[in-house]
Design a protein around this motif. Sequence first.
Motif, PDB file in Angstrom:
ATOM      1  N   PHE A  78      10.180  31.004  55.949  1.00  0.00           N
ATOM      2  CA  PHE A  78       9.716  31.559  54.673  1.00  0.00           C
ATOM      3  C   PHE A  78       8.553  32.529  54.885  1.00  0.00           C
ATOM      4  CE2 PHE A  78      11.203  27.491  52.371  1.00  0.00           C
ATOM      5  CZ  PHE A  78      12.467  28.033  52.197  1.00  0.00           C
ATOM      6  N   GLY A  79       7.618  32.153  55.748  1.00  0.00           N
ATOM      7  CA  GLY A  79       6.479  33.021  56.023  1.00  0.00           C
ATOM      8  C   GLY A  79       6.890  34.315  56.691  1.00  0.00           C
ATOM      9  N   ALA A  80       7.841  34.231  57.628  1.00  0.00           N
ATOM     10  CA  ALA A  80       8.331  35.438  58.296  1.00  0.00           C
ATOM     11  C   ALA A  80       9.071  36.334  57.313  1.00  0.00           C
ATOM     12  CB  ALA A  80       9.238  35.058  59.460  1.00  0.00           C
ATOM     13  N   LEU A  81       9.892  35.744  56.455  1.00  0.00           N
ATOM     14  CA  LEU A  81      10.612  36.525  55.456  1.00  0.00           C
ATOM     15  C   LEU A  81       9.649  37.191  54.473  1.00  0.00           C
ATOM     16  CD1 LEU A  81      13.406  37.334  54.414  1.00  0.00           C
ATOM     17  CD2 LEU A  81      13.360  35.300  52.982  1.00  0.00           C
ATOM     18  N   LEU A  82       8.608  36.465  54.067  1.00  0.00           N
ATOM     19  CA  LEU A  82       7.596  37.040  53.183  1.00  0.00           C
ATOM     20  C   LEU A  82       6.924  38.236  53.850  1.00  0.00           C
ATOM     21  CD1 LEU A  82       5.707  36.725  50.603  1.00  0.00           C
ATOM     22  CD2 LEU A  82       4.211  35.456  52.138  1.00  0.00           C
ATOM     23  N   SER A  83       6.543  38.082  55.115  1.00  0.00           N
ATOM     24  CA  SER A  83       5.876  39.165  55.832  1.00  0.00           C
ATOM     25  C   SER A  83       6.782  40.376  55.983  1.00  0.00           C
ATOM     26  CB  SER A  83       5.443  38.683  57.221  1.00  0.00           C
ATOM     27  OG  SER A  83       4.567  37.604  57.124  1.00  0.00           O
ATOM     28  N   LEU A  84       8.023  40.135  56.367  1.00  0.00           N
ATOM     29  CA  LEU A  84       8.947  41.252  56.557  1.00  0.00           C
ATOM     30  C   LEU A  84       9.283  41.948  55.237  1.00  0.00           C
ATOM     31  CD1 LEU A  84      11.408  39.760  59.171  1.00  0.00           C
ATOM     32  CD2 LEU A  84       9.841  41.665  59.497  1.00  0.00           C
ATOM     33  N   THR A  85       9.443  41.163  54.174  1.00  0.00           N
ATOM     34  CA  THR A  85       9.787  41.746  52.881  1.00  0.00           C
ATOM     35  C   THR A  85       8.668  42.637  52.355  1.00  0.00           C
ATOM     36  OG1 THR A  85      11.158  39.841  52.359  1.00  0.00           O
ATOM     37  CG2 THR A  85      10.469  41.216  50.520  1.00  0.00           C
ATOM     38  N   ILE A  86       7.459  42.144  52.417  1.00  0.00           N
ATOM     39  CA  ILE A  86       6.342  42.911  51.863  1.00  0.00           C
ATOM     40  C   ILE A  86       5.991  44.099  52.754  1.00  0.00           C
ATOM     41  CG2 ILE A  86       3.897  42.824  51.275  1.00  0.00           C
ATOM     42  CD1 ILE A  86       4.383  40.003  50.249  1.00  0.00           C
ATOM     43  N   SER A  87       5.865  43.865  54.066  1.00  0.00           N
ATOM     44  CA  SER A  87       5.464  44.978  54.942  1.00  0.00           C
ATOM     45  C   SER A  87       6.588  45.991  55.130  1.00  0.00           C
ATOM     46  CB  SER A  87       5.007  44.447  56.300  1.00  0.00           C
ATOM     47  OG  SER A  87       6.075  43.841  56.989  1.00  0.00           O
ATOM     48  N   GLY A  88       7.827  45.596  54.971  1.00  0.00           N
ATOM     49  CA  GLY A  88       8.943  46.521  55.127  1.00  0.00           C
ATOM     50  C   GLY A  88       9.221  47.363  53.904  1.00  0.00           C
ATOM     51  N   ASN A  89       8.709  46.968  52.762  1.00  0.00           N
ATOM     52  CA  ASN A  89       8.963  47.692  51.515  1.00  0.00           C
ATOM     53  C   ASN A  89       7.715  48.373  50.971  1.00  0.00           C
ATOM     54  OD1 ASN A  89      11.695  47.005  51.330  1.00  0.00           O
ATOM     55  ND2 ASN A  89      11.157  44.984  50.550  1.00  0.00           N
ATOM     56  N   ILE A  90       6.903  48.871  51.866  1.00  0.00           N
ATOM     57  CA  ILE A  90       5.682  49.558  51.437  1.00  0.00           C
ATOM     58  C   ILE A  90       6.055  50.930  50.895  1.00  0.00           C
ATOM     59  CG2 ILE A  90       3.509  50.531  52.216  1.00  0.00           C
ATOM     60  CD1 ILE A  90       3.321  48.366  54.231  1.00  0.00           C
ATOM     61  N   ASP A  91       5.454  51.293  49.793  1.00  0.00           N
ATOM     62  CA  ASP A  91       5.703  52.605  49.197  1.00  0.00           C
ATOM     63  C   ASP A  91       5.136  53.717  50.073  1.00  0.00           C
ATOM     64  OD1 ASP A  91       5.042  51.321  45.904  1.00  0.00           O
ATOM     65  OD2 ASP A  91       6.949  51.528  46.958  1.00  0.00           O
ATOM     66  N   GLY A  92       5.610  54.917  49.810  1.00  0.00           N
ATOM     67  CA  GLY A  92       5.128  56.070  50.549  1.00  0.00           C
ATOM     68  C   GLY A  92       3.648  56.328  50.366  1.00  0.00           C
ATOM     69  N   ALA A  93       3.097  55.919  49.219  1.00  0.00           N
ATOM     70  CA  ALA A  93       1.675  56.134  48.966  1.00  0.00           C
ATOM     71  C   ALA A  93       0.806  55.359  49.946  1.00  0.00           C
ATOM     72  CB  ALA A  93       1.333  55.733  47.536  1.00  0.00           C
ATOM     73  N   ILE A  94       1.278  54.180  50.335  1.00  0.00           N
ATOM     74  CA  ILE A  94       0.500  53.379  51.281  1.00  0.00           C
ATOM     75  C   ILE A  94       0.800  53.813  52.710  1.00  0.00           C
ATOM     76  CG2 ILE A  94       0.124  51.036  52.120  1.00  0.00           C
ATOM     77  CD1 ILE A  94       0.568  50.049  49.307  1.00  0.00           C
ATOM     78  N   LYS A  95       2.042  54.202  52.983  1.00  0.00           N
ATOM     79  CA  LYS A  95       2.397  54.635  54.334  1.00  0.00           C
ATOM     80  C   LYS A  95       1.675  55.910  54.742  1.00  0.00           C
ATOM     81  CE  LYS A  95       6.793  52.467  55.227  1.00  0.00           C
ATOM     82  NZ  LYS A  95       8.181  52.650  55.591  1.00  0.00           N
ATOM     83  N   CYS A  96       1.248  56.716  53.773  1.00  0.00           N
ATOM     84  CA  CYS A  96       0.546  57.957  54.114  1.00  0.00           C
ATOM     85  C   CYS A  96      -0.841  57.665  54.689  1.00  0.00           C
ATOM     86  CB  CYS A  96       0.450  58.883  52.910  1.00  0.00           C
ATOM     87  SG  CYS A  96      -0.697  58.322  51.648  1.00  0.00           S
ATOM     88  N   LEU A  97      -1.323  56.424  54.546  1.00  0.00           N
ATOM     89  CA  LEU A  97      -2.617  56.069  55.125  1.00  0.00           C
ATOM     90  C   LEU A  97      -2.557  55.981  56.642  1.00  0.00           C
ATOM     91  CD1 LEU A  97      -3.726  53.317  52.608  1.00  0.00           C
ATOM     92  CD2 LEU A  97      -4.521  55.668  52.732  1.00  0.00           C
ATOM     93  N   GLY A  98      -1.384  55.778  57.181  1.00  0.00           N
ATOM     94  CA  GLY A  98      -1.226  55.718  58.625  1.00  0.00           C
ATOM     95  C   GLY A  98      -0.079  54.814  59.003  1.00  0.00           C
ATOM     96  N   PRO A  99       0.413  54.978  60.234  1.00  0.00           N
ATOM     97  CA  PRO A  99       1.555  54.170  60.666  1.00  0.00           C
ATOM     98  C   PRO A  99       1.213  52.708  60.927  1.00  0.00           C
ATOM     99  CG  PRO A  99       0.781  55.537  62.462  1.00  0.00           C
ATOM    100  CD  PRO A  99      -0.004  55.934  61.248  1.00  0.00           C
ATOM    101  N   GLY A 100      -0.047  52.390  61.097  1.00  0.00           N
ATOM    102  CA  GLY A 100      -0.431  51.012  61.395  1.00  0.00           C
ATOM    103  C   GLY A 100      -0.622  50.135  60.187  1.00  0.00           C
ATOM    104  N   VAL A 101      -0.519  50.696  58.991  1.00  0.00           N
ATOM    105  CA  VAL A 101      -0.754  49.900  57.785  1.00  0.00           C
ATOM    106  C   VAL A 101       0.314  48.827  57.621  1.00  0.00           C
ATOM    107  CG1 VAL A 101      -0.932  49.979  55.271  1.00  0.00           C
ATOM    108  CG2 VAL A 101      -1.987  51.760  56.644  1.00  0.00           C
ATOM    109  N   GLY A 102       1.561  49.179  57.864  1.00  0.00           N
ATOM    110  CA  GLY A 102       2.642  48.192  57.763  1.00  0.00           C
ATOM    111  C   GLY A 102       2.502  47.081  58.780  1.00  0.00           C
ATOM    112  N   THR A 103       2.119  47.457  59.998  1.00  0.00           N
ATOM    113  CA  THR A 103       1.917  46.457  61.052  1.00  0.00           C
ATOM    114  C   THR A 103       0.750  45.547  60.706  1.00  0.00           C
ATOM    115  OG1 THR A 103       2.734  48.047  62.646  1.00  0.00           O
ATOM    116  CG2 THR A 103       1.537  46.168  63.516  1.00  0.00           C
ATOM    117  N   TRP A 104      -0.331  46.138  60.216  1.00  0.00           N
ATOM    118  CA  TRP A 104      -1.488  45.340  59.844  1.00  0.00           C
ATOM    119  C   TRP A 104      -1.136  44.378  58.712  1.00  0.00           C
ATOM    120  CZ3 TRP A 104      -4.201  44.626  55.360  1.00  0.00           C
ATOM    121  CH2 TRP A 104      -5.393  43.911  55.480  1.00  0.00           C
TER     122      TRP A 104
END
Length: 92
Positions: free
Chosen positions: A48-74
């Motif tokens: 459940f924790g892994a699915l939560l992490s993958l779901t949220i970090s994998g579906n980041i909007d473009g507005a947040i991804k423009c901050l840098g490539p490490g935001v999703g990993t963080w």
Amino acid sequence: MGGGKAASLVIGPKEGYAAIVDKGESLCNASLIQIFALSTMAGCFIGFGALLSLTISGNIDGAIKCLGPGVGTWLFAALFPVNLLFILLSGC
């Protein structure tokens, strides 16, 4: 003002150690079926924790991804320990 004794939700080191020892003793005395059930539940919480992490970090909007490539990993790294919290709070 006030007057009564203050209550604390935090236990001290001695009480925490005693609680961990008591939990270990109860697990040593548990049956094989109980250990298997707790292990299965802990594995489900990890999933459940892994699915939560993958779901949220994998579906980041473009507005947040423009901050840098490490935001999703963080974000993934920040959310993944939630499964440990699930396991600790459930007592598995």
